[in-house]
Scaffold this active site. Structure first.
Site, PDB file in Angstrom:
ATOM      1  CG  ASN A  96      73.223   8.489  40.966  1.00 19.86           C
ATOM      2  OD1 ASN A  96      73.583   8.256  39.810  1.00 19.86           O
ATOM      3  ND2 ASN A  96      72.149   7.944  41.499  1.00 19.86           N
ATOM      4  CG  HIS A 113      81.093   8.815  38.229  1.00 19.67           C
ATOM      5  ND1 HIS A 113      80.052   8.452  37.395  1.00 19.67           N
ATOM      6  CD2 HIS A 113      82.129   7.987  37.911  1.00 19.67           C
ATOM      7  CE1 HIS A 113      80.456   7.443  36.607  1.00 19.67           C
ATOM      8  NE2 HIS A 113      81.695   7.138  36.911  1.00 19.67           N
TER       9      HIS A 113
HETATM   10  N1  APR Z   1      63.729   3.694  37.915  1.00 23.41           N
HETATM   11  C1  APR Z   1      64.719   2.866  37.492  1.00 23.41           C
HETATM   12  N2  APR Z   1      65.490   3.126  36.416  1.00 23.41           N
HETATM   13  C2  APR Z   1      65.261   4.274  35.747  1.00 23.41           C
HETATM   14  C3  APR Z   1      64.254   5.191  36.129  1.00 23.41           C
HETATM   15  C4  APR Z   1      63.458   4.857  37.280  1.00 23.41           C
HETATM   16  N3  APR Z   1      62.490   5.666  37.732  1.00 23.41           N
HETATM   17  N4  APR Z   1      64.266   6.236  35.262  1.00 23.41           N
HETATM   18  C5  APR Z   1      65.246   5.974  34.388  1.00 23.41           C
HETATM   19  N5  APR Z   1      65.845   4.797  34.650  1.00 23.41           N
HETATM   20  C6  APR Z   1      66.979   4.157  33.971  1.00 23.41           C
HETATM   21  C7  APR Z   1      66.994   4.365  32.468  1.00 23.41           C
HETATM   22  O1  APR Z   1      66.240   3.341  31.840  1.00 23.41           O
HETATM   23  C8  APR Z   1      68.491   4.252  32.159  1.00 23.41           C
HETATM   24  O2  APR Z   1      68.879   2.923  31.855  1.00 23.41           O
HETATM   25  O3  APR Z   1      68.162   4.759  34.452  1.00 23.41           O
HETATM   26  C9  APR Z   1      69.169   4.673  33.468  1.00 23.41           C
HETATM   27  C10 APR Z   1      69.863   6.011  33.414  1.00 23.41           C
HETATM   28  O4  APR Z   1      70.933   5.920  32.525  1.00 23.41           O
HETATM   29  P1  APR Z   1      71.913   7.166  32.267  1.00 23.41           P
HETATM   30  O5  APR Z   1      71.118   8.396  32.047  1.00 23.41           O
HETATM   31  O6  APR Z   1      72.875   6.773  31.217  1.00 23.41           O
HETATM   32  O7  APR Z   1      72.659   7.345  33.703  1.00 23.41           O
HETATM   33  P2  APR Z   1      73.892   6.549  34.277  1.00 23.41           P
HETATM   34  O8  APR Z   1      73.928   5.151  33.778  1.00 23.41           O
HETATM   35  O9  APR Z   1      73.882   6.763  35.747  1.00 23.41           O
HETATM   36  O10 APR Z   1      75.097   7.346  33.652  1.00 23.41           O
HETATM   37  C11 APR Z   1      76.420   6.977  33.989  1.00 23.41           C
HETATM   38  O11 APR Z   1      77.287   8.820  32.783  1.00 23.41           O
HETATM   39  O12 APR Z   1      77.354  11.034  32.103  1.00 23.41           O
HETATM   40  C12 APR Z   1      77.808  10.122  33.008  1.00 23.41           C
HETATM   41  O13 APR Z   1      78.883  10.662  34.963  1.00 23.41           O
HETATM   42  C13 APR Z   1      77.590  10.475  34.433  1.00 23.41           C
HETATM   43  O14 APR Z   1      77.419   8.983  36.326  1.00 23.41           O
HETATM   44  C14 APR Z   1      76.933   9.253  35.016  1.00 23.41           C
HETATM   45  C15 APR Z   1      77.314   8.166  34.031  1.00 23.41           C
END
Ligand code: APR
Length: 239
Positions: A96, A113
């Site tokens: 994040n 990142h």
């Molecule tokens: N509590 C726990 N988990 C949650 C919640 C919550 N309140 N809300 C959503 N989630 C979970 C979703 O189920 C999902 O699996 O968080 C995850 C978010 O996934 P992504 O949107 O893909 O985010 P992330 O995995 O951090 O993305 C990775 O992708 O675009 C790039 O650079 C960006 O750092 C990012 C990377």
């Protein structure tokens, strides 16, 4: 079973966090129904090629995210991980860019990142506090050249601090992935590296990710603001 150790000796713990950690602080995730990548195309706003093609559009996108991050507040999951980060043997890695872990008081967060509050000179590598509105013509405070960009790792670029991360994973006894969909590498592969050295692995997510059963020993489902404080209390005892 490879237990993490008694509560007063949690062992070497590596925690990887993703966008789900900040969802309850009002910052949208990327790949959920209302996620950022539903509203913006990655190839328009989050690649070096996009920045070369239309820097103003890319900078506006990050100005907007900077403003959103600045008004967001850490939630109980950030606070719990901040508490955990002060224990010996804990490495806290985040994908994040919002800096909410830091603002919750976490120690030594690895921002793999990048971070939204930082500007980077593409010419000399100098970093400084990002302005609210960034322009490529902003001169670098160190070298004076107009090569300002967000201090963000875009798709196609190498994440920061990989040496340190790999070193931590090589010694991990417990690995936790919190609020991440596990779709973006190299972060998505950290669980496999941790397993390869015998670490116990746990996923904390709103809902278990598709292959959680194959990749993690344990899975804890629910909103991070509830599951993470309980998980941290279980590891190191209540605050
Ligand atoms: N509590 C726990 N988990 C949650 C919640 C919550 N309140 N809300 C959503 N989630 C979970 C979703 O189920 C999902 O699996 O968080 C995850 C978010 O996934 P992504 O949107 O893909 O985010 P992330 O995995 O951090 O993305 C990775 O992708 O675009 C790039 O650079 C960006 O750092 C990012 C990377």
């Amino acid at each position: 079973m490879r237990p993490a150790g008694p509560p007063d000796q949690p062992g070497r713990i590596v925690v990887l966090t993703g966008a789900g950690l900040s969802a309850e602080s009002g910052i949208p995730t990327f790949r959920d129904g209302d996620g950022l990548w539903e509203r913006h195309r990655i190839e328009d706003v989050a690649t070096p090629e996009a920045f070369d093609r239309d820097p103003a559009l890319v900078l506006r996108f990050y100005d907007m995210r900077r403003a959103a991050a600045a008004t967001a507040r850490p939630n109980p999951a950030h606070a719990a991980l901040a508490r955990l980060s002060h224990h010996p043997g804990v490495t806290l890695i985040t994908q994040n860019i919002d800096t909410l872990l830091d603002r919750a008081g976490a120690r030594d967060v690895i921002h793999m990142h990048g971070r939204i509050d930082s500007a980077l000179c593409a010419a000399c590598g100098h970093r400084w506090t990002a302005p609210a509105a960034m322009a490529t013509s902003d001169p670098c405070p160190a070298c004076g050249r107009p090569a300002t960009r967000p201090d963000i790792v875009w798709f196609g670029e190498m994440p920061y601090h990989m040496d340190r991360i790999e070193q931590a994973l090589a010694g991990a006894q417990l690995f936790a992935a919190i609020g991440t969909s596990g779709q973006v590498y190299p972060a998505a592969g950290f669980v496999d590296l941790a397993r390869s050295v015998g670490a116990r692995t746990v996923e904390l997510n709103l809902v278990p990710t598709d292959d959680a059963r194959d990749r993690f020993d344990d899975s804890i489902a629910g909103p991070a603001g509830e599951t993470v404080p309980a998980w941290v209390d279980g590891l190191i005892g209540p605050a």
